[in-house]
Write a protein that holds these residues in place. Structure first.
Motif, PDB file in Angstrom:
ATOM      1  N   GLY A   1     -13.298 -11.430  64.347  1.00 11.17           N
ATOM      2  CA  GLY A   1     -12.190 -10.826  65.073  1.00 11.17           C
ATOM      3  C   GLY A   1     -12.270  -9.324  64.875  1.00 11.17           C
ATOM      4  O   GLY A   1     -13.207  -8.828  64.232  1.00 11.17           O
ATOM      5  N   THR A   2     -11.310  -8.593  65.390  1.00 14.97           N
ATOM      6  CA  THR A   2     -11.323  -7.141  65.237  1.00 14.97           C
ATOM      7  C   THR A   2      -9.941  -6.598  64.938  1.00 14.97           C
ATOM      8  O   THR A   2      -8.933  -7.176  65.329  1.00 14.97           O
ATOM      9  N   ILE A   3      -9.920  -5.493  64.233  1.00 11.78           N
ATOM     10  CA  ILE A   3      -8.720  -4.691  64.043  1.00 11.78           C
ATOM     11  C   ILE A   3      -9.014  -3.361  64.726  1.00 11.78           C
ATOM     12  O   ILE A   3     -10.048  -2.738  64.471  1.00 11.78           O
ATOM     13  N   ASN A   4      -8.143  -2.937  65.632  1.00 10.88           N
ATOM     14  CA  ASN A   4      -8.339  -1.709  66.396  1.00 10.88           C
ATOM     15  C   ASN A   4      -7.262  -0.683  66.053  1.00 10.88           C
ATOM     16  O   ASN A   4      -6.085  -1.027  65.992  1.00 10.88           O
ATOM     17  N   VAL A   5      -7.699   0.550  65.857  1.00  9.40           N
ATOM     18  CA  VAL A   5      -6.772   1.665  65.632  1.00  9.40           C
ATOM     19  C   VAL A   5      -7.018   2.679  66.744  1.00  9.40           C
ATOM     20  O   VAL A   5      -8.152   3.104  66.964  1.00  9.40           O
ATOM     21  N   HIS A   6      -5.960   3.046  67.463  1.00  4.52           N
ATOM     22  CA  HIS A   6      -6.036   4.032  68.543  1.00  4.52           C
ATOM     23  C   HIS A   6      -4.985   5.108  68.292  1.00  4.52           C
ATOM     24  O   HIS A   6      -3.814   4.791  68.097  1.00  4.52           O
ATOM     25  N   CYS A   7      -5.409   6.371  68.294  1.00  8.64           N
ATOM     26  CA  CYS A   7      -4.483   7.488  68.100  1.00  8.64           C
ATOM     27  C   CYS A   7      -4.665   8.524  69.199  1.00  8.64           C
ATOM     28  O   CYS A   7      -5.793   8.866  69.561  1.00  8.64           O
ATOM     29  N   ASP A   8      -3.550   9.022  69.726  1.00 12.65           N
ATOM     30  CA  ASP A   8      -3.542  10.166  70.625  1.00 12.65           C
ATOM     31  C   ASP A   8      -3.173  11.367  69.778  1.00 12.65           C
ATOM     32  O   ASP A   8      -2.103  11.405  69.180  1.00 12.65           O
ATOM     33  N   LEU A   9      -4.074  12.346  69.704  1.00 11.84           N
ATOM     34  CA  LEU A   9      -3.898  13.511  68.839  1.00 11.84           C
ATOM     35  C   LEU A   9      -3.725  14.769  69.671  1.00 11.84           C
ATOM     36  O   LEU A   9      -4.290  14.891  70.752  1.00 11.84           O
ATOM     37  N   LEU A  10      -2.982  15.733  69.155  1.00 11.45           N
ATOM     38  CA  LEU A  10      -2.836  17.015  69.836  1.00 11.45           C
ATOM     39  C   LEU A  10      -3.740  18.080  69.240  1.00 11.45           C
ATOM     40  O   LEU A  10      -3.959  19.119  69.841  1.00 11.45           O
ATOM     41  N   VAL A  11      -4.246  17.841  68.045  1.00 13.44           N
ATOM     42  CA  VAL A  11      -5.123  18.803  67.385  1.00 13.44           C
ATOM     43  C   VAL A  11      -6.270  18.058  66.715  1.00 13.44           C
ATOM     44  O   VAL A  11      -6.219  16.851  66.538  1.00 13.44           O
ATOM     45  N   ALA A  12      -7.303  18.768  66.346  1.00 18.86           N
ATOM     46  CA  ALA A  12      -8.432  18.151  65.659  1.00 18.86           C
ATOM     47  C   ALA A  12      -7.975  17.586  64.323  1.00 18.86           C
ATOM     48  O   ALA A  12      -7.117  18.153  63.658  1.00 18.86           O
ATOM     49  N   LEU A  13      -8.565  16.467  63.933  1.00 16.55           N
ATOM     50  CA  LEU A  13      -8.162  15.794  62.708  1.00 16.55           C
ATOM     51  C   LEU A  13      -9.399  15.258  61.988  1.00 16.55           C
ATOM     52  O   LEU A  13     -10.280  14.678  62.604  1.00 16.55           O
ATOM     53  N   ALA A  14      -9.446  15.465  60.707  1.00 19.61           N
ATOM     54  CA  ALA A  14     -10.496  14.885  59.873  1.00 19.61           C
ATOM     55  C   ALA A  14      -9.821  14.263  58.656  1.00 19.61           C
ATOM     56  O   ALA A  14      -8.926  14.866  58.073  1.00 19.61           O
ATOM     57  N   GLY A  15     -10.207  13.094  58.300  1.00 21.28           N
ATOM     58  CA  GLY A  15      -9.618  12.408  57.154  1.00 21.28           C
ATOM     59  C   GLY A  15     -10.097  10.978  57.111  1.00 21.28           C
ATOM     60  O   GLY A  15     -11.171  10.659  57.614  1.00 21.28           O
ATOM     61  N   SER A  16      -9.289  10.100  56.535  1.00 23.31           N
ATOM     62  CA  SER A  16      -9.667   8.695  56.453  1.00 23.31           C
ATOM     63  C   SER A  16      -8.422   7.823  56.367  1.00 23.31           C
ATOM     64  O   SER A  16      -7.320   8.311  56.123  1.00 23.31           O
ATOM     65  N   TYR A  17      -8.622   6.543  56.577  1.00 18.41           N
ATOM     66  CA  TYR A  17      -7.569   5.560  56.370  1.00 18.41           C
ATOM     67  C   TYR A  17      -8.206   4.304  55.785  1.00 18.41           C
ATOM     68  O   TYR A  17      -9.412   4.098  55.880  1.00 18.41           O
ATOM     69  N   THR A  18      -7.380   3.458  55.161  1.00 17.02           N
ATOM     70  CA  THR A  18      -7.858   2.258  54.490  1.00 17.02           C
ATOM     71  C   THR A  18      -7.137   1.038  55.055  1.00 17.02           C
ATOM     72  O   THR A  18      -5.942   1.093  55.335  1.00 17.02           O
ATOM     73  N   ILE A  19      -7.881  -0.057  55.207  1.00 14.23           N
ATOM     74  CA  ILE A  19      -7.304  -1.322  55.671  1.00 14.23           C
ATOM     75  C   ILE A  19      -7.427  -2.352  54.551  1.00 14.23           C
ATOM     76  O   ILE A  19      -8.527  -2.627  54.068  1.00 14.23           O
ATOM     77  N   ASP A  20      -6.289  -2.908  54.135  1.00 10.58           N
ATOM     78  CA  ASP A  20      -6.228  -3.988  53.144  1.00 10.58           C
ATOM     79  C   ASP A  20      -5.756  -5.262  53.850  1.00 10.58           C
ATOM     80  O   ASP A  20      -4.963  -5.196  54.790  1.00 10.58           O
ATOM     81  N   ILE A  21      -6.234  -6.410  53.368  1.00  5.89           N
ATOM     82  CA  ILE A  21      -5.725  -7.704  53.831  1.00  5.89           C
ATOM     83  C   ILE A  21      -5.295  -8.488  52.593  1.00  5.89           C
ATOM     84  O   ILE A  21      -6.053  -8.622  51.640  1.00  5.89           O
ATOM     85  N   SER A  22      -4.072  -9.008  52.611  1.00  7.86           N
ATOM     86  CA  SER A  22      -3.510  -9.697  51.444  1.00  7.86           C
ATOM     87  C   SER A  22      -4.229 -11.013  51.159  1.00  7.86           C
ATOM     88  O   SER A  22      -5.008 -11.516  51.975  1.00  7.86           O
TER      89      SER A  22
END
Length: 168
Positions: free
Chosen positions: A62-83
């Motif tokens: 299956g898939t998990i999708n993340v979509h963001c509309d940004l107004l400025v450039a962005l660099a970083g990270s995020y983490t996905i946990d499953i219980s």
């Protein structure tokens, strides 16, 4: 640090693992930026029918999708946990129908060697990098497996409820 939790339900026989997403947008990867809007969605993992006499594990994705509309450039990270779900353990997770249980698990890789969890109990989580100017789209595959040779009663209704948490 912000966290966004979503429910995940697993149903192996004639059905699927379903990622049940809340209708409100998640702010994953936005890091508090004004005008940034994100949503998290997922597709189910359909195991189809489980055959207890088969010598082969039942695999699905299956898939998990993340979509963001940004107004400025962005660099970083995020983490996905499953219980761990109703089993309270990452190895194995269990799908239940009354007193009957069917072992299964979710993995971060196609080889199904890294159990997807929260980084504890032998599990790992998934960290993704964000590099975007106006729009950010990311799709992460979830690999599922029901091991072969489990003697369980036939029928639909084996399920587990898990929580998917996106931390940014």
């Amino acid at each position: 640090m912000r966290r966004r939790a979503q429910a995940l339900t697993a149903l192996p026989l004639l059905t699927a693992i379903l990622f049940l997403m809340q209708p409100s947008p998640a702010q994953a990867a936005c890091n508090g930026l004004a005008g940034c809007s994100c949503t998290v969605t997922a597709t189910g993992i359909s195991f189809g029918n489980y055959n207890p006499l088969s010598p082969t594990a039942t695999d699905a994705t299956g898939t998990i999708n993340v979509h963001c509309d940004l107004l400025v450039a962005l660099a970083g990270s995020y983490t996905i946990d499953i219980s761990a779900g109703s089993s309270g353990s990452f190895a194995p997770r269990t799908l239940r129908r009354g007193a009957a249980a069917l072992n299964y698990n979710l993995y971060t890789n196609a080889a199904r060697t890294q159990i997807w969890g929260n980084g504890t109990g032998g599990s790992v989580n998934v960290t993704r990098t964000v590099l975007a100017l106006l729009v950010f789209n990311d799709s992460v595959t979830v690999y599922g497996r029901i091991p072969a040779g489990q003697n369980v009663a036939a029928g639909a209704g084996y399920l587990d409820t898990l929580t998917v948490t996106v931390t940014y």
